[in-house]
Write an enzyme that holds these catalytic residues in place. Structure first.
Site, PDB file in Angstrom:
ATOM      1  N   HIS A  55     -14.622  -3.674   0.890  1.00 26.26           N
ATOM      2  CA  HIS A  55     -13.474  -3.736   1.799  1.00 26.26           C
ATOM      3  C   HIS A  55     -13.691  -4.840   2.851  1.00 26.26           C
ATOM      4  O   HIS A  55     -12.839  -5.704   3.052  1.00 26.26           O
ATOM      5  CB  HIS A  55     -13.309  -2.353   2.469  1.00 26.26           C
ATOM      6  N   GLU A  56     -14.855  -4.819   3.480  1.00 24.24           N
ATOM      7  CA  GLU A  56     -15.103  -5.783   4.562  1.00 24.24           C
ATOM      8  C   GLU A  56     -15.208  -7.206   4.009  1.00 24.24           C
ATOM      9  O   GLU A  56     -14.749  -8.155   4.635  1.00 24.24           O
ATOM     10  CB  GLU A  56     -16.368  -5.417   5.337  1.00 24.24           C
TER      11      GLU A  56
ATOM     12  N   HIS B  88     -11.862  -8.628   3.460  1.00 26.12           N
ATOM     13  CA  HIS B  88     -11.218  -9.088   4.696  1.00 26.12           C
ATOM     14  C   HIS B  88     -11.524 -10.554   4.995  1.00 26.12           C
ATOM     15  O   HIS B  88     -10.789 -11.196   5.736  1.00 26.12           O
ATOM     16  CB  HIS B  88     -11.711  -8.263   5.884  1.00 26.12           C
TER      17      HIS B  88
ATOM     18  N   GLU C 176     -15.015  -6.434  10.109  1.00 25.84           N
ATOM     19  CA  GLU C 176     -15.115  -7.611   9.254  1.00 25.84           C
ATOM     20  C   GLU C 176     -15.242  -8.927   9.999  1.00 25.84           C
ATOM     21  O   GLU C 176     -14.829  -9.960   9.469  1.00 25.84           O
ATOM     22  CB  GLU C 176     -13.857  -7.667   8.386  1.00 25.84           C
TER      23      GLU C 176
HETATM   24 ZN   LIG Z   1     -10.456  -3.045   7.181  1.00 27.90          ZN
END
Ligand SMILES: [Zn+2]
Length: 1377
Positions: A798-799, A802, A765
């Site tokens: 998800h990234e 972040h 990320e």
């Molecule tokens: Zn992660």
């Protein structure tokens, strides 16, 4: 190494970027300056003790005296002590009177034997050992005249009568200590290994010490007007090169005698360039010696070979230097390559003189190491020194093998006998392997040294040399001669040689050579670095092992009145990766700039700043990528590499002009400069070093803009930008969604996402520049299965999450890593659920929870908040505990607190800690404030304790009894207890209750709880007791939101089974009941018979998540059964086939129009399972459809979600005798362009039941056809029948694997996937023994956890074997279909 002890925080002030440091004009295309304008939180390091005082100086000469003056001073005081030496016959009778002056040109005694130099020991002994030690210690190596060679510094013992001015010397090579230490630890489990490096170049070779003596003596003879027509040698390389260089410089003719069969032009380049006369005849070495004798009998030629005994006097100084190196402590072993046997005697003589003159009290044991194809001394030693036969050397490609200098054999035997010595030998393969291993540690060696290292390895393995023995290996490395053999070895082009440690050469284009260079300027605040009270001041920062090539630094205090530049001394410790800069004066108070120029390596280990390759139109090209998390920014540039030390970064890179350069921030300016361009990026906001990123390569890209005008781009391989569309769409939506959820905008002006061809993890990320494995970012309609698509969405969301959780608010230290990973995992499901509600993704979240529960049931698990002591162990924390348990306890808490309170709290937390760091407690206090619930007490038990509870639930009348204890897969129970938010319902989801279980035991009166509720009363009437018992099921942990397991008593279990049969339970609860029962069965608390009977209840199941779990359990049970009840394995498989046929018939092989995402995903899993369990009809269909696919890759008969099953059938019908299947799959693999298709095939290939095919596939995995990053897919697929082969292969290739893949995330996959299929204590013992000497903090936890899993299964096997009538049950279930 906690952050707070290294650098304590203090006030921070931002400064503008200083003037760039001028570039080194020699730096051309490989130049990557990185400038950072940073203000890390640095405070004076008050713990630093004053820098240790200078080492005690012994006889150091005064500062104003040069070494020539010192020489004169010494000569005036020592020359008249009558030190002298003469030639005497070697090993002669002590009474002999035969002797010669050293000033005679003579090589043989009258009897024809060798000569030896004998010193006047009585004169030397007038001075005690302490005197000589101090004298030698005072003559340290210098780069000014007379160069401080060994000969110079020990001249009283070497050439006692020579005038200092006559010494012609060279600076001898030094010891490569760091590399030797690494080699000892890495390959030999030794902690005290040293290498005396006696010849790194032609002008500094070990033999030069001998030649220094000879040439110095020639100078003396010339001064005395003795006739010397030239200096000669017989040498194929370094000696002739060095000799001719000296002679050219000294104006003395040189002559090189060579046997014609040994001449290669490469070896003669230097002698010829130095004007040497090369005399060769067509003969072997003995013939050559004959020629030399004849020529020297006619002409006064001063010989520089072993015939000249004086030469040994120079060589022996290497021995004395070894003792000096250890402050006169004697090492236990000295290993000398035995090409030139004179060396052995020289070492012996050096050590012996030190003993005789009282400098030391013993001598080391000598080992002579000979190459196997020229090993007369070895054979002689093996015969117990009985018979000696000359050996005619075999020709060798490595040309490591000298003939063994037969003239010196007697001297060598003498030395070995008198030092209790040993002779070892090395085959060419062994020496080349040792050489490659040594090179891999940075110890550049030639095959001679390879021979010595082989001897070391053999003696170490046989236990003769112990792990703590101080051992010195003498290296005579010189670079030119063996270059070609090294290239051949690493190219695996040597016939009949496995080349086990080959690191095949990679064609690199000029743009990405070996290293990157940079300039870093840190703006430091006054209080941060300077403490007026302590003098000197030191600064500590991190500078990584791999990066450490060189660095230079200066400190400038730019206060206008008193600009001052100081250059600190630096030291660096490899283990801690700490660079210490020490100032010898207090720095003036005020702001300052620390400038560091440095170089680092573009490594190939997928971490730091690394190089990876990709194909562009059939041409292999390179790109450069960073991967800094967790602690690898320091591999790229020196920095304060800890998450809490945030700084702003202003990055500039020079790159080839045709490439794209990306970094965290947008480009502000580009300047073209010939083939290069300089790219300037905007300054970043405050951020942690692990999020800094640079990517340089060739890409196509597509872009879009969010509602706020944030530009989002996806960078794809050239020609594949369409494949980035889906991810781009997801990212744009996710950015908008998170902005709303956190009530906080995305902090940067742009977000780039890049597909990286070689990547160790899934994605990273980096702030504003997310990097991905290609499979996680590129979507291909034809080749991406439903599971691939879903994974892509989870990873992208998800990234992107972040960018808030992790990048904007960062965990304070790696102990709180779960704040990053647990939250990003949890919220990626939340986002996916918003974007694709039809995927019912929260049901699939149970896959995460199960993963967490499984790992956390190990005794070797760890708490969510885990102590991290060493930077190298951080990688291991990126595990199921941080991601899966982390996200599961968040979901549990969210469920307990309600969604909107939870969301509001997260938004406050973001605002409070933006651009800062936070700990777990910080989050709890925000949540407590917002919700009014004391979150800390409850959550501490979940994040600070390892493990989780199992609730044993009993029902008696209307009472439910709860008892909690720690659940362990081993079947044991721990003492801890948790504050558990419990949900349960009674007979229907409408009748649900929530309560906190805070003690070990609790009881609930259902009558009290439910009686008042309307419509319930009839259930509780006394007469209805029977009805209550029969029908009122109780499901604890509704929707599996709690992170615990439940063990029901028999009655409750039976009622739940009925409820499932009656279809009363939700998919998530069906999943939960099955999953808990499986875990309890593995732990020995429920019989396998009960588990199988329960599985039978699921035979009509159609829900995706439940079936996926059921299938996984089938695989696991099939595996354990093959060890526990092998006779029933076929019945077991038939039972599993029966379980799946119901859904298989509904799903079919082909995509149905309008079918759901979940059906497509389920089809892949169900067909794959039927293929694996050997269902005949599935096999027939698969073969038919696979053939259709081979002739038409677009056929609708084998859509992407059915391919895995077809490939499985193909490989399961492959064996060594019928290899067609493998060959065909390999062809499909090679032709495939889509990464998803390649990945799918890799996963299938090792699942072949024939172990020989598994072995073949594993070796294929190591080839260039498979990218390093893709090894994980192959490993995950290894068949049960192939496990033993895989383990053997793993052990045999450990060094290679470690070298190629680790230490990294990849190496952990090797360990887990290869070890965990076993299930016996014997195997666990064997694995433990194997790793005993190979442990490293980067994978230690992985190994112990894998071994624990093996032991858990071993106990499970024992339990199963004791179950009566199990086999009978399996038989019945098999027939029940
Ligand atoms: Zn992660």
């Amino acid at each position: 190494m906690a952050a707070s002890t290294l650098l304590q925080s203090s006030s921070v002030s931002l400064r503008s970027n200083p003037k760039p440091t001028p570039r080194n004009p020699r730096i051309s295309r490989h130049y990557f300056p990185i400038k950072a304008s940073t203000s890390p939180d640095i405070s004076p390091n008050t713990n630093t003790s004053p820098i240790s005082s200078q080492p005690v100086l012994k006889h150091r000469r005064p500062a104003d005296e040069n070494i020539r003056e010192e020489a004169r001073r010494h000569s005036s005081t020592h020359n008249h002590h009558g030190f002298s030496a003469k030639y005497v016959p070697f090993n002669a009778d002590p009474c002999t009177t035969e002797s010669y002056s050293l000033d005679e040109i003579v090589y043989r005694s009258r009897s024809g034997g060798l000569l030896d130099v004998q010193h006047d020991m009585d004169a030397l002994k007038k001075y005690d050992g302490q005197y000589w030690r101090s004298l030698f210690d005072s003559r340290v190596g210098k780069t000014t005249w007379p160069y401080g060679s060994g000969v110079w510094s020990k001249k009283e013992w070497v050439l006692p009568e020579i005038d200092s001015d006559d010494i012609v010397s060279a600076f001898e090579g030094n010891s490569n200590l760091f590399w030797a230490e690494r080699y000892g630890k890495q390959f030999l489990d030794m902690n005290d290994l040293w290498v005396k490096h006696c010849g790194i170049s032609h002008t500094g070779s070990f033999k030069d010490l001998g030649m220094t003596v000879l040439v110095s003596q020639v100078n003396r003879l010339r001064k005395m007007n003795r006739p010397v027509v030239g200096v000669g040698c017989a040498s194929t390389g370094d000696t002739s090169a060095a000799l001719s260089a000296y002679c050219a410089a000294a104006g003395i003719p040189s002559i090189v005698f060579l046997p014609a069969n040994r001449i290669s032009l490469a070896q003669l380049v230097q002698p010829i360039a130095n004007g040497a006369f090369v005399l060769s005849i067509d003969t072997d070495f003995d013939g050559c010696m004959q020629l030399i004798r004849e020529v020297t009998a006619e002409l006064p030629i001063y010989l520089a070979n072993s015939l000249n005994s004086l030469r040994l006097e120079g060589q022996k100084t290497a021995a004395i230097e070894i003792l000096q190196q250890f402050d006169w402590e004697v090492p236990d072993w000295v290993i000398v390559p035995g090409g030139n046997l004179g060396n052995i005697y020289a070492f012996y003589k050096g050590f012996k003189m030190c003993e005789e003159l009282g400098l030391v009290d013993r001598i080391p044991r000598l080992v002579c190491a000979q190459a196997a194809n020229a090993n007369p001394l070895y054979l002689h030693y093996q015969s117990g020194w009985a018979e000696f036969k000359p050996v005619k050397a075999n020709t060798t490609f490595a040309s490591a093998i000298q003939i063994g200098d037969p003239v010196s054999i007697d001297r060598a035997v003498f030395a070995l006998k008198n030092s209790n010595g040993i002779v070892e030998e090395a085959t060419e393969e062994e020496l080349m392997d040792a050489m490659a291993q040594a090179d891999s540690t940075g110890m550049f060696i030639c095959p001679h040294t390879g021979v010595a290292l082989t001897a070391l390895i053999k003696l170490r393995n046989s236990g003769v040399i112990g792990p703590t023995d101080r051992t010195v290996v003498v290296s005579t490395a010189h670079g030119l001669k063996f270059t070609q053999s090294k290239i051949d070895y690493h190219s695996k082009e040597i016939a009949d040689m496995a080349c086990r440690f080959a690191n095949p050469p990679v064609q690199v284009d000029a743009d990405f050579g070996g290293c990157h260079l940079g300039v870093m300027a840190y703006n430091l605040t006054s209080q941060a670095v300077i403490d007026g009270g302590i003098n000197p001041v030191s600064i500590q920062m991190q500078w990584g092992v791999a990066a450490q090539a060189h660095q230079q630094q200066q400190y400038r205090s730019p206060t206008p009145r008193n600009e001052n530049i100081v250059r600190p001394m630096s030291s660096w410790t490899a283990d801690d990766e700490i660079l210490v800069l020490v100032f010898d004066e207090a720095l003036s108070v005020g702001d300052g700039v620390l400038g560091i120029s440095f170089s680092g390596i573009f490594n190939q280990h997928l971490k730091g700043f690394y190089k990876c390759s990709f194909m562009d139109g059939g041409v292999k090209k390179n790109m450069a990528v960073t991967q800094f998390e967790a602690a690898d920014a320091r591999r790229c540039f020196p920095c304060w590499d800890e998450p809490a030390l945030k700084a702003t970064f202003k990055i500039t890179v020079d790159v080839p002009s045709e490439l794209t350069a990306l970094s965290n921030m947008p480009v502000i300016h580009e300047k073209l400069n010939g083939h290069l361009k300089t790219v300037y990026f905007e300054e970043s906001p405050m951020m942690s070093t692990y999020l800094v990123a640079v990517v340089v390569g060739l890409f196509d890209h597509i872009e879009d803009t969010t509602a706020d005008g944030i530009k989002v781009r996806v960078y794809c391989p050239v020609g594949k930008k369409d494949k980035g569309k889906f991810a781009l769409n997801v990212a744009v939506k996710a950015l908008d969604l998170y902005k709303k959820y956190f009530s906080m905008p995305y902090a940067l002006p742009k977000l780039d996402m890049v597909a990286i061809p070689e990547f160790s993890g899934g994605a990273m990320e980096n702030y504003g520049l997310i990097t991905y494995r290609e499979t996680e970012l590129l979507h291909d309609d034809l080749h991406s299965a439903a599971a691939n698509k879903q994974r892509l969405v989870i990873v992208v969301t998800h990234e992107v999450a972040h960018q808030w959780f992790g990048n904007l608010v960062t965990m304070e230290w790696w102990t709180h890593l779960w704040l990053n990973e647990g939250f990003a995992t949890w919220i990626s499901y939340l986002a996916t659920d918003c974007l694709f509600p039809e995927w019912k993704i929260w049901t699939q979240f149970l896959g995460e929870t199960t993963g967490g529960l499984r790992m956390d049931a190990l005794e070797t698990s760890h708490p969510i908040e885990v102590e991290v002591h060493h930077a190298r162990s951080v990688d291991e924390v990126f595990d199921a505990i941080s991601y899966k348990k982390g996200s599961s306890v968040i979901r549990m808490l969210q469920d307990y607190l309600c969604d909107d309170i939870f969301q509001r709290s997260l938004s406050s937390y973001m605002k409070k800690y933006a651009y800062k760091n936070a700990k777990t407690e910080d989050l709890w206090s925000v949540l407590s404030e917002e919700s009014g619930v004391q979150v800390n007490a409850m959550m501490d038990t979940w994040t600070k304790l390892k493990g989780y509870p199992v609730l044993s639930v009993k029902s008696e009348d209307y009472i439910l009894e709860f008892e909690q204890s720690q659940f362990l897969s081993s079947g044991l129970h721990g003492d801890s207890h948790w504050i558990v938010p419990i949900t349960f319902c009674l007979g229907s989801y409408d009748k649900r209750k929530t309560f906190l279980l805070e003690t070990k035991h609790d009881r609930l009166d259902l009558y009290e709880l439910f009686h008042s509720s309307e419509g319930n009363s009839s259930l509780f009437e006394e007469k209805n007791q029977e009805k209550f018992d029969e029908h009122l099921w109780v499901k604890i942990n509704i929707g599996q939101t709690g992170f615990y397991r439940v063990k029901y008593d028999e009655r409750l279990t039976a009622r739940l089974r009925n409820a499932i049969e009656d279809n009363c339970l939700s998919a998530m609860d069906k999943f939960g009941f099955l999953d808990d029962t499986y875990a309890l069965c593995e732990a020995g608390e429920v019989s396998l018979s009960s588990l199988l009977s329960l599985m039978h209840v699921y035979r009509k199941e159609l829900d995706c998540i439940v079936l996926l779990r059921l299938i996984d359990i089938c695989y696991d049970v099939a595996k354990i059964s093959s060890d526990a009840i092998p006779n029933s394995v076929n019945d077991m498989k038939q039972f599993f086939i029966n379980l799946l046929l119901f859904s298989a018939e509904r799903l079919g092989w082909e995509t149905m129009s309008g079918e759901s995402h979940l059906s497509a995903m389920l089809r892949e899993a169900v067909l794959m399972a039927l293929a694996t369990f050997g269902h005949d009809k599935t096999h027939e269909e698969a073969m038919k459809r696979f053939q259709a696919y081979l002739s038409d890759r677009n056929t609708s008969l084998l859509p992407v979600d059915s391919r895995k099953a077809a490939y499985t059938v193909v490989i399961r019908n492959t064996s060594t005798v019928n290899r067609n299947g493998l060959e065909t799959l390999l062809n499909v693999y090679k032709e495939a362009d889509a990464v998803q298709e390649k990945t799918r095939l890799l996963y299938i290939m090792a699942s072949c039941p024939d172990p020989n095919i598994v072995l073949e596939v594993l070796n294929f995995m190591l080839s260039d056809e498979v990218r390093d990053q893709d090894a994980v897919y192959v490993l995950a697929g290894i068949s049960l029948q192939g496990r033993e082969t895989a383990w053997r292969w793993f052990k045999e290739n450990w060094d290679l694997i470690l070298n190629k893949y680790g230490p990294s995330l990849l190496i952990m996959r090797f360990i887990t996937d290869i070890i965990t299929p076993f299930c016996s204590h014997e195997k666990a013992d064997e694995i433990e023994a194997f790793f005993a000497s190979r442990m490293d903090p980067s994978f230690a936890m992985n190994v112990t956890q894998s071994i624990e899993r093996v032991r858990i299964k071993a106990r499970w096997v024992e339990n199963i074997r004791q179950e009566e009538s199990l086999q009978e049950l399996v038989r019945r279930l098999a027939c029940s279909g």
